[in-house]
Write a protein that holds these residues in place. Structure first.
Motif, PDB file in Angstrom:
ATOM      1  N   ALA A 104       0.839  -1.206   0.000  1.00 23.92           N
ATOM      2  CA  ALA A 104       0.000   0.000   0.000  1.00 23.92           C
ATOM      3  C   ALA A 104       0.873   1.254   0.000  1.00 23.92           C
ATOM      4  O   ALA A 104       0.588   2.218  -0.721  1.00 23.92           O
ATOM      5  CB  ALA A 104      -0.920  -0.009   1.215  1.00 23.92           C
ATOM      6  N   THR A 105       1.940   1.243   0.795  1.00 27.37           N
ATOM      7  CA  THR A 105       2.848   2.392   0.831  1.00 27.37           C
ATOM      8  C   THR A 105       3.495   2.592  -0.532  1.00 27.37           C
ATOM      9  O   THR A 105       3.629   3.723  -1.019  1.00 27.37           O
ATOM     10  CB  THR A 105       3.930   2.172   1.900  1.00 27.37           C
ATOM     11  N   ASP A 106       3.865   1.482  -1.134  1.00 29.65           N
ATOM     12  CA  ASP A 106       4.473   1.515  -2.465  1.00 29.65           C
ATOM     13  C   ASP A 106       3.514   2.187  -3.462  1.00 29.65           C
ATOM     14  O   ASP A 106       3.898   3.102  -4.210  1.00 29.65           O
ATOM     15  CB  ASP A 106       4.782   0.073  -2.882  1.00 29.65           C
ATOM     16  N   ARG A 110       4.094   5.699  -5.438  1.00 25.85           N
ATOM     17  CA  ARG A 110       4.109   5.711  -6.906  1.00 25.85           C
ATOM     18  C   ARG A 110       3.082   6.700  -7.446  1.00 25.85           C
ATOM     19  O   ARG A 110       3.293   7.336  -8.466  1.00 25.85           O
ATOM     20  CB  ARG A 110       3.787   4.317  -7.445  1.00 25.85           C
ATOM     21  N   ASP A 111       1.948   6.795  -6.757  1.00 26.03           N
ATOM     22  CA  ASP A 111       0.904   7.728  -7.174  1.00 26.03           C
ATOM     23  C   ASP A 111       1.416   9.171  -7.125  1.00 26.03           C
ATOM     24  O   ASP A 111       1.152   9.962  -8.023  1.00 26.03           O
ATOM     25  CB  ASP A 111      -0.313   7.553  -6.250  1.00 26.03           C
ATOM     26  N   ALA A 147       8.945  11.095  -5.519  1.00 26.51           N
ATOM     27  CA  ALA A 147       7.681  11.817  -5.274  1.00 26.51           C
ATOM     28  C   ALA A 147       7.873  13.010  -4.349  1.00 26.51           C
ATOM     29  O   ALA A 147       6.927  13.748  -4.091  1.00 26.51           O
ATOM     30  CB  ALA A 147       6.656  10.865  -4.680  1.00 26.51           C
ATOM     31  N   HIS A 148       9.064  13.195  -3.820  1.00 31.87           N
ATOM     32  CA  HIS A 148       9.378  14.243  -2.851  1.00 31.87           C
ATOM     33  C   HIS A 148       8.402  14.167  -1.665  1.00 31.87           C
ATOM     34  O   HIS A 148       7.871  15.175  -1.196  1.00 31.87           O
ATOM     35  CB  HIS A 148       9.307  15.623  -3.516  1.00 31.87           C
TER      36      HIS A 148
ATOM     37  N   THR B 361      -5.670   5.158  -7.716  1.00 37.38           N
ATOM     38  CA  THR B 361      -4.828   4.554  -6.672  1.00 37.38           C
ATOM     39  C   THR B 361      -5.684   4.075  -5.509  1.00 37.38           C
ATOM     40  O   THR B 361      -5.428   3.002  -4.947  1.00 37.38           O
ATOM     41  CB  THR B 361      -3.783   5.581  -6.181  1.00 37.38           C
ATOM     42  N   LEU B 362      -6.692   4.859  -5.165  1.00 35.07           N
ATOM     43  CA  LEU B 362      -7.586   4.449  -4.069  1.00 35.07           C
ATOM     44  C   LEU B 362      -8.314   3.151  -4.429  1.00 35.07           C
ATOM     45  O   LEU B 362      -8.495   2.272  -3.582  1.00 35.07           O
ATOM     46  CB  LEU B 362      -8.597   5.549  -3.755  1.00 35.07           C
TER      47      LEU B 362
END
Lengths: 213, 494
Positions: A104-106, A110-111, A147-148, B361-362
């Motif tokens: 999920a963190t990944d 990425r988003d 993604a900063h 993403t959600l």
């Protein structure tokens, strides 16, 4: 190059003071300076016997600007403890363990839409935590950098090998403190910096705000 | 000029009962097929009225007076169908009309070009003829105001034109019963007790006196009885649908051809949206499979757009998680249009860089973690601990939560979900030892008990809890709770 960026930031801050109330206007030594570092991983280590990491987590969420993602590996968040303003901008991801939470963190990194991601692995068993490959943490570090985004990982033991900063929470609270004011409790937290001492976001003092030609 | 169209004995006409029949419609559940003899009569035919049967009677009373009386049940479908016929017919006369109530329709004829030449009465007769050709009887009232036209329709056989005020037509309206104005039942009962049954009796009272005793509803009724006031019609406007569907001779089994198909459907839809200056807020997708099953979903577009690529990306993200045991033979795509956002985003206050990407993403996160495990937490309106729900993060947050008190004190709790069942040992009525499935320890200090309860008025959902804060010998602080005679560790203060 960095000096010019700092000057540009300062110029924008002077022209749009309300919009730029982020790291620059905050007191620098709240809880010894524990904060999200954009583009890097910060690890907070708090053993199971120690209370206080939850307070720090709340404090970091409150300080973060905009939406905050909270990846909750053990589905342990007590929503009643979260202030309304924070609840409205907190994306809560109720994980099933380490694997799902790291994935999920990944996905979130990425988003690239969120600049603050908190990953809570405090209740994860030690065997699972130490079983996470260091390449996973390196991948997250690179994604955060791209993604900063500031990523803060809460663990019960040292696990994030590539963390830019690592803090050890060693608060000692008693039953009487359970009902005390949070502001007072935060003061008694005294986190210890174990790695990356001095690695903080660049700060701007009262320097010349004009841009160099 | 306004025209009021009224279908007399609407319920009987909906059931297509011949005018010469001796019939009545029962006041029962419209979904029920057969009526009971205890049901009241809602609508009675003229022949039955002549035999002494009237509305409000019980079916058994009606049958006693008229043994030939045929008692019919209401049909919701037939009533809706007749109302649709009425509105469709009205649409051929003017674009501005109101569906006032079942069997009644008000037409605004002020802007209709065709009403420039002949007299109003002739127009009314043409309208009546038009509906008669469709097989229905219609009463038409024509007047300068909508409410007056409606009143006129009650004295029209089949057409009544009123020019000027209701005062000139006193004789026509005085005898009308109050029920033609459809007053609130309580108000009608009050007036009945006063001995007021007709419009003439009501308007004979002073307006001010009626207002003092019955308030605004009474004044409104009085005004209606005098012909009403100028008002704006609630115009019927057809809903524009942006929908395309396709049936396939050969079923599709993979995602790629399906996306190609959806693109074919989405491109013309987005062109239509573009012509109407609209954007898509939601996409509704329906797929039917060869084995008779189907899949339907409505996807929210985080940042409304009419960009085909964005819509297809959202659909693709959703379809990646859809599985089926049979090929797709039918696809339908509908876009729910909305107005584009006119405001410009603020330079520093925009929260998300790309809301549409974030929405995808959600979806991916929900597919990974499960439904109801991704979103924004909202507390439920109860004091029961840990009562919350998760809503979509992209939904607008409410101004106030159910419990909007901001907690500023205490250590936050780290909850155990599900709670750890525990066996608790006591010393002097206070917890002394805890043995749970994961951890056992001696209690060195404790605070409590705090007693909480709620929903005591509801037997099924009533709850009560006894809460203790305890400290273990290794320095951990826990919350211990007893509910339904069972002890459990609810969480650890962290």
């Amino acid at each position: 190059m960095n000096t010019q960026i700092d000057q540009l930031r300062a110029l924008v801050a002077s022209r749009f003071p309300t919009a730029m109330q982020t790291d620059f206007s905050r007191p620098s030594h709240v809880n010894g300076g524990v904060e999200l570092v954009p583009g890097a991983l910060v690890e907070i280590v708090a053993t199971n016997q120690v209370a206080g990491a939850g307070l720090l987590l709340l404090h970091i969420c409150n300080q973060a600007v905009g939406p905050v993602a909270f990846v909750d590996a053990s589905d342990a968040l007590d929503l009643a403890a979260i202030p309304l303003g924070l609840r409205n901008r907190l994306l809560w991801l109720r994980g099933h363990g380490v694997g799902d939470s790291l994935k999920a963190t990944d996905l979130l990194l990425r988003d690239g839409n969120l600049s603050s991601v908190l990953l809570d692995l405090r209740q994860v068993p030690l065997a699972q935590l130490s079983g996470v490959s260091s390449s996973v943490w390196h991948r997250l570090r690179m994604l955060a950098e791209r993604a900063h985004a500031g990523v803060m990982v809460f663990t019960s033991h040292k696990a994030v090998g590539c963390a830019a900063v690592r803090w050890l929470v060693s608060g000692a609270f008693r039953l009487d403190d359970v009902q005390e004011e949070q502001a007072g409790l935060l003061g008694g937290l005294n986190p210890i910096c174990q790695r990356g001492f001095g690695y903080t976001a660049p700060r701007v003092g009262n320097t010349d705000l004009s841009l160099q030609s | 000029m306004f025209a009021a169209w009224r279908l007399p004995q609407f319920l009987l006409q909906a059931l297509k009962v011949p005018a010469r029949a001796c019939a009545a419609v029962l006041d029962g559940n419209p979904h029920k097929d057969s009526g009971s003899k205890d049901d009241a009569l809602l609508c009675v035919s003229r022949l039955a009225e002549k035999a002494g049967v009237h509305t409000g009677m019980r079916a058994s009373q009606g049958l006693a007076r008229c043994p030939k009386l045929e008692c019919l049940s209401r049909s919701e479908f037939a009533e809706k169908q007749l109302q649709d016929v009425l509105l469709q017919s009205a649409e051929t006369w003017t674009a501005d009309f109101e569906s006032t109530q079942p069997g009644v329709c008000l037409l605004d004829l002020r802007r209709a070009y065709r009403f420039q030449t002949p007299t109003w009465f002739e127009h009314g007769m043409l309208m009546h003829q038009d509906m008669r050709e469709r097989g229905y009887e219609l009463c038409i009232g024509l007047a300068e105001t909508a409410d007056l036209a409606l009143l006129a329709s009650h004295v029209a056989f089949p057409v009544k034109v009123i020019r000027g005020s209701v005062g000139e037509e006193k004789a026509a309206f005085l005898e009308l019963p109050l029920s033609v104005l459809a007053p609130h039942p309580g108000l009608q009962e009050t007036l009945r007790l006063w001995g007021i049954h007709t419009l003439g009796e009501l308007t004979a009272l002073k307006r001010l006196a009626v207002g003092e005793r019955l308030g605004a509803p009474g004044l409104e009724l009085w005004d209606l009885a005098r012909g009403g006031r100028e008002r704006i019609l609630k115009l019927v406007r057809p809903r524009i649908q942006y929908k395309k569907s396709i049936e396939l001779d050969n079923g599709i089994e993979t995602l790629e051809p399906l996306l190609g198909l959806l693109r074919e459907l989405a491109v013309p839809l987005c062109s239509e949206l573009s012509l109407a200056w609209k954007v898509t807020a939601f996409v509704h997708l329906e797929l039917r499979f060869d084995d008779g099953s189907s899949h339907q979903t409505t996807l929210r577009i985080a940042e409304p757009t009419r960009d085909v690529a964005v819509l297809l990306r959202v659909l693709e993200t959703h379809l990646e998680g859809v599985k089926s045991s049979a090929p797709i033979i039918f696809a339908e795509l509908e876009v729910i249009a909305t107005e584009p956002v006119a405001a410009q985003d603020l330079l520093f206050e925009r929260g998300l860089r790309d809301p549409n990407k974030f929405s995808e993403t959600l979806s991916a996160l929900e597919a990974l973690l499960g439904r109801g495990r991704v979103g924004r937490g909202e507390l439920l309106p109860t004091h029961r601990p840990d009562a919350f729900k998760l809503v979509s993060f992209l939904e607008q947050a409410g101004a106030v939560d159910a419990l909007s008190v901001n907690p500023k004190s205490g250590l936050p709790l780290m909850r155990f979900r599900p709670p750890w069942l525990a066996e608790v040992g006591f010393r002097r009525s206070r917890p002394a030892s805890v043995k749970s499935q994961r951890h056992s320890f001696q209690v060195i200090d404790c605070r409590g008990p705090w007693l909480l309860s709620g929903h005591w008025w509801d037997e099924l959902h009533a709850w009560e809890a006894e809460i203790w804060d305890i400290a273990s010998q290794d320095g951990c602080l826990y919350r211990l709770v007893r509910e339904n005679r069972a002890w459990r560790l609810e969480g650890r203060y962290a």
